[in-house]
Design a protein around this motif. Structure first.
Motif, mmCIF file in Angstrom:
data_model
loop_
_atom_site.group_PDB
_atom_site.id
_atom_site.type_symbol
_atom_site.label_atom_id
_atom_site.label_comp_id
_atom_site.label_asym_id
_atom_site.label_seq_id
_atom_site.Cartn_x
_atom_site.Cartn_y
_atom_site.Cartn_z
ATOM 1 N N GLU A 40 -73.265 69.792 31.637
ATOM 2 C CA GLU A 40 -72.466 70.081 30.425
ATOM 3 C C GLU A 40 -71.434 71.186 30.635
ATOM 4 N N ASN A 54 -67.011 71.372 28.119
ATOM 5 C CA ASN A 54 -67.412 71.559 26.716
ATOM 6 C C ASN A 54 -66.202 71.901 25.841
ATOM 7 N N LYS A 108 -73.868 63.509 31.835
ATOM 8 C CA LYS A 108 -74.436 64.834 31.545
ATOM 9 C C LYS A 108 -73.548 65.988 32.006
ATOM 10 N N ASN A 151 -70.506 67.873 27.647
ATOM 11 C CA ASN A 151 -71.233 68.037 26.395
ATOM 12 C C ASN A 151 -70.661 66.976 25.432
ATOM 13 N N GLU A 152 -71.429 65.914 25.240
ATOM 14 C CA GLU A 152 -70.929 64.736 24.526
ATOM 15 C C GLU A 152 -70.640 65.025 23.047
ATOM 16 N N LYS A 153 -71.443 65.906 22.460
ATOM 17 C CA LYS A 153 -71.207 66.257 21.046
ATOM 18 C C LYS A 153 -69.843 66.937 20.932
ATOM 19 N N ASP A 154 -69.567 67.836 21.878
ATOM 20 C CA ASP A 154 -68.277 68.541 21.890
ATOM 21 C C ASP A 154 -67.135 67.555 22.111
ATOM 22 N N GLN A 159 -74.348 60.410 28.274
ATOM 23 C CA GLN A 159 -75.553 61.238 28.411
ATOM 24 C C GLN A 159 -76.794 60.370 28.509
#
Ligand code: 8YV
Length: 320
Positions: free
Chosen positions: A216, A219, A239, A242-245, A264
């Protein structure tokens, strides 16, 4: 000797293995459930596995007779290499043969984004194509003279640089260790800091391995440094980002778009927020997925296992 395959491999490969070993092939739903893997590995001397199999200490320690692991991949972040090596288990992998295919897919994702290929395809299929040659209509972006930032300048990073040079792009890179000046000159690439890579690139492409250091590492802090018009491409490992970011950056248009072959958690499905976005091009982890490349990978995976089980060095060995 007995060996286990966590999924079916090419027929020629199975045939070759069957001439030498008692072969057990798992044919159920992928991935092979961990409990089953642990119970099946107990009497096996060798294992052929894939990036989605978690070959952790539980699996390795259950394999009391295990002497060789051969992964059908260049990535080996799914294997506890330390535990395996401490037991003297040899690990083979399949680099080089998949370099070109993965670099090709990277360029394909780049062109798809820059020239809006999936969008154009959808437009026609949905009967929305009305006129042609409008001055502002369905415009993409030139690759020519745009800056490509390569994160991770290993075999695949270099193959991407060679291809991008053909499109007359400016190529900058960031890597754990800087390449020699001679190699930089030969590839026509310039070393920059991570910060600079994200600040100045029109497209950043990820080509590093996934390690504790790169986990990650990409980001929101870095996305915030990118140009609003920039794209991100990942054909390495999900990975690393940061996939949410990334979802935030795409949603808020902090960057223009992304081309993703890896995630991820794979496979992703249509509930994943990234699949709802129009500014992404998605592929189902297919960097090495060509007929020719996958055949070569199978040949090497088999050779690696046979060599290791006969006490010789595999063609490509993962070391701690
Ligand atoms: C795999 C990959 O080969 O090699 C890797 O590390 O990620 C892919 O190219 C593919 O997932 C099949 O095992």
């Amino acid at each position: 000797m007995k060996i286990l395959l966590t999924r079916r491999l090419h027929d020629f490969a199975i045939k070759e293995l069957k001439m030498k070993y008692k072969v057990e092939v798992y044919t159920g739903k992928i991935p092979m459930p961990k409990k089953l893997l642990i119970s099946k590995i107990k009497d096996k001397d060798g294992l052929i596995c894939y990036p989605y199999d978690s070959i952790d200490a539980d699996v390795i320690n259950a394999g009391i007779r295990l002497k060789a692991i051969s992964t059908f991949s260049v990535g080996h972040d799914h294997i506890d290499v330390k535990t395996a090596s401490s037991r003297g288990i040899v690990i083979g992998y399949t680099p080089e043969v998949l370099t070109r295919a993965t670099a090709d897919l990277t360029i394909a994702l780049m062109l798809a984004l820059f020239r809006r290929i999936p969008e154009g395809d959808k437009l026609i299929r949905n009967d929305k194509w009305r006129t042609i040659f409008g001055p502002y209509e369905f415009l993409g972006t030139d690759l020519y003279q745009k800056t490509l930032g390569i994160f991770g300048m290993g075999r695949i990073g270099k193959a991407v640089a060679r291809r991008a040079a053909g499109f007359e792009m400016n190529i900058i890179y960031h890597n754990r260790t800087r390449l020699s000046l001679k190699e930089e000159k030969r590839l026509g690439i310039k070393y920059v800091s991570l910060d600079n890579l994200f600040r100045t690139s029109d497209v950043v492409s990820i080509h590093s391995p996934h390690t504790p250091q790169t986990h990650e590492i990409i980001n929101l802090k870095l996305f915030n440094k990118m140009k609003k018009t920039a794209f991100l491409i990942n054909t390495a490992r999900g990975k690393i980002i940061n996939e949410k970011d990334l979802a935030i950056a795409l949603k808020r248009k902090i960057i223009t778009g992304a081309g993703l072959d890896v995630f991820q958690k794979e496979p992703i499905n249509s509930r994943h927020p990234i699949t709802k976005m129009n500014n992404v091009v998605l592929m189902p982890h297919s960097g090495s997925a060509t007929v020719e490349t996958r055949k070569k990978m199978a040949e090497i995976a088999v050779k690696n296992l046979i060599l290791s089980l006969s006490g010789r060095k595999p063609i490509y060995q993962v070391r701690v």
